[in-house]
Design a protein around this motif. Structure first.
Motif, PDB file in Angstrom:
ATOM      1  N   THR A  63       0.827  -1.212   0.000  1.00  0.00           N
ATOM      2  CA  THR A  63       0.000   0.000   0.000  1.00  0.00           C
ATOM      3  C   THR A  63       0.858   1.258   0.000  1.00  0.00           C
ATOM      4  O   THR A  63       0.607   2.209  -0.757  1.00  0.00           O
ATOM      5  CB  THR A  63      -0.922   0.009   1.234  1.00  0.00           C
ATOM      6  OG1 THR A  63      -1.760  -1.153   1.200  1.00  0.00           O
ATOM      7  CG2 THR A  63      -1.791   1.263   1.247  1.00  0.00           C
ATOM      8  N   SER A  64       1.906   1.249   0.812  1.00  0.00           N
ATOM      9  CA  SER A  64       2.735   2.451   0.940  1.00  0.00           C
ATOM     10  C   SER A  64       3.587   2.710  -0.286  1.00  0.00           C
ATOM     11  O   SER A  64       3.901   3.866  -0.599  1.00  0.00           O
ATOM     12  CB  SER A  64       3.621   2.334   2.183  1.00  0.00           C
ATOM     13  OG  SER A  64       2.831   2.269   3.353  1.00  0.00           O
ATOM     14  N   LEU A  65       3.980   1.640  -0.999  1.00  0.00           N
ATOM     15  CA  LEU A  65       4.786   1.851  -2.203  1.00  0.00           C
ATOM     16  C   LEU A  65       4.051   2.716  -3.225  1.00  0.00           C
ATOM     17  O   LEU A  65       4.675   3.477  -3.971  1.00  0.00           O
ATOM     18  CB  LEU A  65       5.152   0.498  -2.834  1.00  0.00           C
ATOM     19  CG  LEU A  65       6.306  -0.267  -2.187  1.00  0.00           C
ATOM     20  CD1 LEU A  65       6.486  -1.625  -2.841  1.00  0.00           C
ATOM     21  CD2 LEU A  65       7.604   0.531  -2.260  1.00  0.00           C
ATOM     22  N   GLN A  66       2.735   2.621  -3.267  1.00  0.00           N
ATOM     23  CA  GLN A  66       1.989   3.419  -4.245  1.00  0.00           C
ATOM     24  C   GLN A  66       2.034   4.913  -3.941  1.00  0.00           C
ATOM     25  O   GLN A  66       1.829   5.738  -4.839  1.00  0.00           O
ATOM     26  CB  GLN A  66       0.537   2.931  -4.316  1.00  0.00           C
ATOM     27  CG  GLN A  66       0.402   1.475  -4.738  1.00  0.00           C
ATOM     28  CD  GLN A  66       1.163   1.149  -6.013  1.00  0.00           C
ATOM     29  OE1 GLN A  66       1.059   1.866  -7.007  1.00  0.00           O
ATOM     30  NE2 GLN A  66       1.943   0.071  -5.996  1.00  0.00           N
ATOM     31  N   THR A  67       2.313   5.258  -2.692  1.00  0.00           N
ATOM     32  CA  THR A  67       2.406   6.683  -2.364  1.00  0.00           C
ATOM     33  C   THR A  67       3.681   7.317  -2.899  1.00  0.00           C
ATOM     34  O   THR A  67       3.792   8.549  -2.946  1.00  0.00           O
ATOM     35  CB  THR A  67       2.340   6.899  -0.837  1.00  0.00           C
ATOM     36  OG1 THR A  67       3.512   6.336  -0.223  1.00  0.00           O
ATOM     37  CG2 THR A  67       1.094   6.254  -0.248  1.00  0.00           C
ATOM     38  N   ILE A  68       4.651   6.503  -3.275  1.00  0.00           N
ATOM     39  CA  ILE A  68       5.876   7.075  -3.854  1.00  0.00           C
ATOM     40  C   ILE A  68       5.530   7.847  -5.125  1.00  0.00           C
ATOM     41  O   ILE A  68       5.976   8.976  -5.337  1.00  0.00           O
ATOM     42  CB  ILE A  68       6.904   5.970  -4.160  1.00  0.00           C
ATOM     43  CG1 ILE A  68       7.366   5.295  -2.869  1.00  0.00           C
ATOM     44  CG2 ILE A  68       8.105   6.561  -4.912  1.00  0.00           C
ATOM     45  CD1 ILE A  68       8.332   4.131  -3.096  1.00  0.00           C
ATOM     46  N   VAL A 105       6.424  11.891  -6.992  1.00  0.00           N
ATOM     47  CA  VAL A 105       6.721  12.153  -8.399  1.00  0.00           C
ATOM     48  C   VAL A 105       5.876  13.321  -8.885  1.00  0.00           C
ATOM     49  O   VAL A 105       4.673  13.398  -8.585  1.00  0.00           O
ATOM     50  CB  VAL A 105       6.437  10.896  -9.253  1.00  0.00           C
ATOM     51  CG1 VAL A 105       6.632  11.195 -10.731  1.00  0.00           C
ATOM     52  CG2 VAL A 105       7.347   9.756  -8.812  1.00  0.00           C
ATOM     53  N   ASP A 106       6.504  14.223  -9.627  1.00  0.00           N
ATOM     54  CA  ASP A 106       5.792  15.360 -10.216  1.00  0.00           C
ATOM     55  C   ASP A 106       4.591  14.840 -11.004  1.00  0.00           C
ATOM     56  O   ASP A 106       4.730  13.959 -11.847  1.00  0.00           O
ATOM     57  CB  ASP A 106       6.748  16.116 -11.136  1.00  0.00           C
ATOM     58  CG  ASP A 106       6.173  17.435 -11.626  1.00  0.00           C
ATOM     59  OD1 ASP A 106       4.950  17.520 -11.837  1.00  0.00           O
ATOM     60  OD2 ASP A 106       6.955  18.386 -11.825  1.00  0.00           O
ATOM     61  N   PRO A 107       3.383  15.375 -10.750  1.00  0.00           N
ATOM     62  CA  PRO A 107       2.188  14.887 -11.441  1.00  0.00           C
ATOM     63  C   PRO A 107       2.260  14.966 -12.959  1.00  0.00           C
ATOM     64  O   PRO A 107       1.565  14.206 -13.650  1.00  0.00           O
ATOM     65  CB  PRO A 107       1.071  15.791 -10.904  1.00  0.00           C
ATOM     66  CG  PRO A 107       1.564  16.247  -9.578  1.00  0.00           C
ATOM     67  CD  PRO A 107       3.048  16.390  -9.733  1.00  0.00           C
TER      68      PRO A 107
END
Length: 403
Positions: free
Chosen positions: A220-225, A230-232
């Motif tokens: 779950t937390s990896l997706q917050t990277i 990361v710049d949108p």
């Protein structure tokens, strides 16, 4: 003298389709392409095209020398298949259980052979050299075959001023060419994370460190990277593709393994995600009392097209197939070993429309099929692009000399 390849594939197309079907029936995995390599060499020999072999074990280099000295253009096709059991029910389906040309490399090989045959017929009118690069092990990420071919000296005698690659593309109709300057394919990295907890009985979680729960928090937390670092306006993907762990329903798992991939277009974003990846994974695991082993494997670099040669492919395709043949395309997060060639030499990688229409399956699917009506487009475009780029390179050289 103007050399046009338009319509020239008609006299060889049936033979190239037969070659493609033979390769499709007899696929060989990365590093095992011995019979494929022999077949390529047989065709080159038949048409009097000199070649060298043995690069990265099974790679082949065809050499077409023009009547006059000049610049050098390389054309590349990959030749390996995938460990997939075919489900197309085609009359020429794979005869090898668990092996399939599910990415079109059989078509790539046949089209490069066809382009080489046409180019060899006009070699007396060419100024310079055209190389035919048949590359193994493209599917064997992250090592691949491009770097090994170069290490083995595939370009030690003839150094390409430009290198060209093409790939069948099921998202585009036959007759369409997808090309753009800059990144067209992504950095393709891999990772393996082994989370080690402490096992126990499912009814007594307080006596254990549940590796499944730790893995859940990591995933779950990896997706917050991506969403929060990361710049949108940039693009990045982190995907967990495989999870293994546990013994049975009433046992708390002491170990869980996660495997996945990271895709980015720029090296800056690649490094950012790599750093955050280690921070997030180690931080969560340690905070929950578990341990972790991380393998982060740098894979294929982004495939970044040289703008001038991307524009040339558009111009060549337009001249051959009409002004509507090069629609606007967006880059793909897929990885491609051709990116390693482009790190060393200017060049361009483009997509060849091969859609069969309704029912088309994507690349790497057991039911993936190539529309063979696209083969003449691929043969003629690759041959014409080599001629056009060679002319532009030589014209530029002569203009510098006369300035």
């Amino acid at each position: 003298m103007v050399i046009s390849m338009k319509g020239k594939s008609k006299k060889i197309i049936h033979q190239m389709i037969n070659i493609r079907r033979d390769l499709h029936e007899n696929p060989e995995l990365s590093g095992e392409e011995y019979e494929t390599s022999k077949k390529i060499q047989q065709v080159l020999t038949k048409y009097g095209i000199p070649f060298e072999a043995g690069f990265a074990k099974t790679g082949v280099l065809g050499i077409i020398k023009g009547a006059k000295p000049g610049k050098t253009v390389a054309l590349r096709a990959d030749i390996d298949a995938l460990p997939i059991t075919e489900q197309t029910n085609l009359p020429f389906s794979s005869k090898m259980n668990g092996k399939m040309h599910a990415c079109g490399h059989d078509a790539h090989t046949a089209m490069l052979l066809g382009a080489g045959i046409l180019l060899n017929e006009v070699k007396d009118s060419l100024q310079g050299t055209i190389l035919l690069v048949f590359q193994p092990a493209e599917e064997n990420a992250p090592s691949g075959g491009a770097a090994k071919m170069m290490e083995d000296g595939v370009f030690s005698t003839y150094t390409p001023d430009v290198i060209i690659g093409q790939h069948v593309w099921p998202d585009l109709p036959v007759g369409n060419i997808g090309v753009k300057p800059g990144p067209i394919m992504a950095n393709s990295d891999r990772f393996k994370v082994v989370i080690k907890g402490e096992g126990g009985h499912a009814s007594m979680p307080h006596q254990a460190i549940d590796a499944v729960i730790v893995a859940n928090q990591v995933i779950t937390s990896l997706q917050t990277i991506v969403s929060r670092n990361v710049d949108p306006v940039d693009s990045a993907v982190i995907t967990i593709g495989k999870i293994e762990g546990g013994y049975r329903y009433n046992v708390i798992a002491d170990m869980v393994t996660l495997e996945g991939t990271v895709r980015t277009f720029t090296n800056e974003t690649k490094q950012l995600i790599k750093e955050k990846f280690y921070q997030v994974v180690t931080g969560i695991v340690q905070s929950m009392g578990a341990k972790v082993e991380i393998q982060y494997m740098d894979g294929y670099p982004a495939t970044v097209n040289t703008p001038i040669w991307a524009d040339q492919i558009k111009e060549t395709a337009t001249n051959l197939f009409g002004k509507n043949s090069t629609p606007r395309v967006e880059p793909c997060m897929g990885g491609e070993d051709f990116g390693r060639f482009l790190q060393k030499y200017p060049g361009v990688f483009y997509w060849l429309g091969t859609s069969i229409g309704e029912g088309q399956k994507p690349l790497h699917d057991p039911q993936f099929m190539v529309n063979e009506d696209a083969l003449p487009y691929g043969i003629e475009l690759m041959a014409q692009a080599a001629i056009d780029i060679l002319k532009k390179l030589n014209d530029k050289k002569e203009s510098v000399v006369h300035e």
